[in-house]
Design a protein around this motif. Sequence first.
Motif, PDB file in Angstrom:
ATOM      1  N   PHE A 198       5.947  -6.532   5.619  1.00  0.00           N
ATOM      2  CA  PHE A 198       4.808  -6.519   6.557  1.00  0.00           C
ATOM      3  C   PHE A 198       4.529  -7.934   7.069  1.00  0.00           C
ATOM      4  O   PHE A 198       4.233  -8.126   8.250  1.00  0.00           O
ATOM      5  N   ASN A 245       0.666 -10.222 -10.225  1.00  0.00           N
ATOM      6  CA  ASN A 245       1.217 -10.899  -9.044  1.00  0.00           C
ATOM      7  C   ASN A 245       0.334 -12.065  -8.603  1.00  0.00           C
ATOM      8  O   ASN A 245       0.826 -13.157  -8.311  1.00  0.00           O
ATOM      9  N   GLU A 268      -2.988  -4.411  -4.496  1.00  0.00           N
ATOM     10  CA  GLU A 268      -2.873  -3.177  -5.264  1.00  0.00           C
ATOM     11  C   GLU A 268      -3.093  -2.011  -4.327  1.00  0.00           C
ATOM     12  O   GLU A 268      -3.852  -2.094  -3.375  1.00  0.00           O
ATOM     13  N   VAL A 275      -1.753 -13.043   0.610  1.00  0.00           N
ATOM     14  CA  VAL A 275      -2.782 -13.594  -0.283  1.00  0.00           C
ATOM     15  C   VAL A 275      -2.660 -15.120  -0.391  1.00  0.00           C
ATOM     16  O   VAL A 275      -3.670 -15.813  -0.578  1.00  0.00           O
TER      17      VAL A 275
HETATM   18  O1  PTJ Z   1       0.121  -6.680 -12.538  1.00  0.00           O
HETATM   19  P1  PTJ Z   1      -0.055  -5.182 -12.617  1.00  0.00           P
HETATM   20  O2  PTJ Z   1       0.327  -4.605 -13.938  1.00  0.00           O
HETATM   21  O3  PTJ Z   1      -1.419  -4.730 -12.201  1.00  0.00           O
HETATM   22  O4  PTJ Z   1       0.982  -4.542 -11.562  1.00  0.00           O
HETATM   23  C1  PTJ Z   1       0.847  -4.847 -10.226  1.00  0.00           C
HETATM   24  C2  PTJ Z   1       1.348  -3.721  -9.306  1.00  0.00           C
HETATM   25  C3  PTJ Z   1       2.827  -3.819  -9.102  1.00  0.00           C
HETATM   26  C4  PTJ Z   1       1.060  -2.360  -9.927  1.00  0.00           C
HETATM   27  C5  PTJ Z   1       0.521  -3.916  -8.044  1.00  0.00           C
HETATM   28  O5  PTJ Z   1       0.951  -5.062  -7.381  1.00  0.00           O
HETATM   29  C6  PTJ Z   1       0.494  -2.710  -7.152  1.00  0.00           C
HETATM   30  O6  PTJ Z   1      -0.337  -1.880  -7.306  1.00  0.00           O
HETATM   31  O7  PTJ Z   1       1.417  -2.653  -6.197  1.00  0.00           O
HETATM   32  P2  PTJ Z   1       1.406  -1.616  -4.987  1.00  0.00           P
HETATM   33  O8  PTJ Z   1       0.721  -0.345  -5.308  1.00  0.00           O
HETATM   34  O9  PTJ Z   1       2.805  -1.558  -4.496  1.00  0.00           O
HETATM   35  O10 PTJ Z   1       0.511  -2.327  -3.878  1.00  0.00           O
HETATM   36  C7  PTJ Z   1       0.698  -3.648  -3.508  1.00  0.00           C
HETATM   37  C8  PTJ Z   1       0.192  -3.822  -2.073  1.00  0.00           C
HETATM   38  O11 PTJ Z   1       0.048  -5.227  -1.869  1.00  0.00           O
HETATM   39  C9  PTJ Z   1       1.182  -3.290  -1.031  1.00  0.00           C
HETATM   40  O12 PTJ Z   1       0.467  -2.600  -0.019  1.00  0.00           O
HETATM   41  C10 PTJ Z   1       1.824  -4.556  -0.469  1.00  0.00           C
HETATM   42  O13 PTJ Z   1       2.117  -4.429   0.905  1.00  0.00           O
HETATM   43  C11 PTJ Z   1       0.725  -5.596  -0.680  1.00  0.00           C
HETATM   44  N1  PTJ Z   1       1.235  -6.949  -0.923  1.00  0.00           N
HETATM   45  C12 PTJ Z   1       2.340  -7.314  -1.611  1.00  0.00           C
HETATM   46  N2  PTJ Z   1       2.482  -8.649  -1.632  1.00  0.00           N
HETATM   47  C13 PTJ Z   1       1.435  -9.153  -0.949  1.00  0.00           C
HETATM   48  C14 PTJ Z   1       0.621  -8.061  -0.495  1.00  0.00           C
HETATM   49  N3  PTJ Z   1      -0.516  -8.240   0.192  1.00  0.00           N
HETATM   50  C15 PTJ Z   1      -0.883  -9.522   0.441  1.00  0.00           C
HETATM   51  N4  PTJ Z   1      -0.156 -10.607   0.043  1.00  0.00           N
HETATM   52  C16 PTJ Z   1       1.001 -10.465  -0.638  1.00  0.00           C
HETATM   53  N5  PTJ Z   1       1.689 -11.543  -1.031  1.00  0.00           N
END
Ligand code: PTJ
Length: 246
Positions: free
Chosen positions: A42, A78, A160, A198
């Motif tokens: 994205f 993260n 998240e 972020v």
């Molecule tokens: O550390 P934990 O155990 O809580 O695990 C973290 C997970 C992997 C579960 C958490 O990051 C997560 O819930 O991931 P999701 O459900 O894939 O959602 C992450 C969202 O953040 C997605 O919509 C990504 O597009 C977005 N994202 C990823 N990296 C970034 C971001 N948004 C902003 N800045 C970023 N660097």
Amino acid sequence: VEAPVSHPRKASLDLRHRLTDGLEGGVVAPAGLIAFGRGEAFDYLLGERTCFQAAEAERAAAALLLAAERPVLSVNGNVAAICPREAVELASATGSKLEVNLFYRSPGREVKVRDALLAAGAKAVYGVGVKGKTIPGLESERGRADEAILEADVVLVMLEDGDRTEKLKGMGKKVIAVDLNPLSRTARKADITIVDNVVRALPNMIKDAKELKKLGKEKLKAMVAAFDNERNLREMEEIIRSGFKP
Ligand code: PTJ
């Protein structure tokens, strides 16, 4: 690991390496790498810059944190790996508490995420070793909550997706989300959605909070009321769909 200075994607690679170092150190969950990769895609479509709309959302979010009575920043693996200092600085600039909240929770990871925040200068970190306290109706490990989140009136969630935002809102809280995916459930349900990386969003919000601090709560609340999250999200989605033109 550090990429050579001459590499055209050095900043992006260095950021990735913070994640992989975090994985090796036990701060980042393996699925955190996948989540990060989705964000990168994205971000690429956004031209890896803060759009005007995202800057607006960041300013409104800083105002909401400053206007809050009991604001909290919720931190996962993260965030602890890629921008712990910025999370701590934003907490201090807005008078927010910091709470560890993990989807892949284990006692070892809780402590590692907390320690990353302490090493970055945090004075106190909530959410470690919590037993028996939960967000009503949330069955995942994310439902486990400490007094900072349970008592908060405003919660910032970062990177998240899932159902926590809905449940937090069901408890009467305002939610700010940082999420590069404007279509995610979290992005759609939050009161203020910041569609930005972020690593850019937090420094922008720190600057905004320092500038806005001198305003009274009434003015801050008026700023928040004037912000239209639905329009902002729609415009961010249009920017992504129309394709980035350098
Ligand atoms: O550390 P934990 O155990 O809580 O695990 C973290 C997970 C992997 C579960 C958490 O990051 C997560 O819930 O991931 P999701 O459900 O894939 O959602 C992450 C969202 O953040 C997605 O919509 C990504 O597009 C977005 N994202 C990823 N990296 C970034 C971001 N948004 C902003 N800045 C970023 N660097």
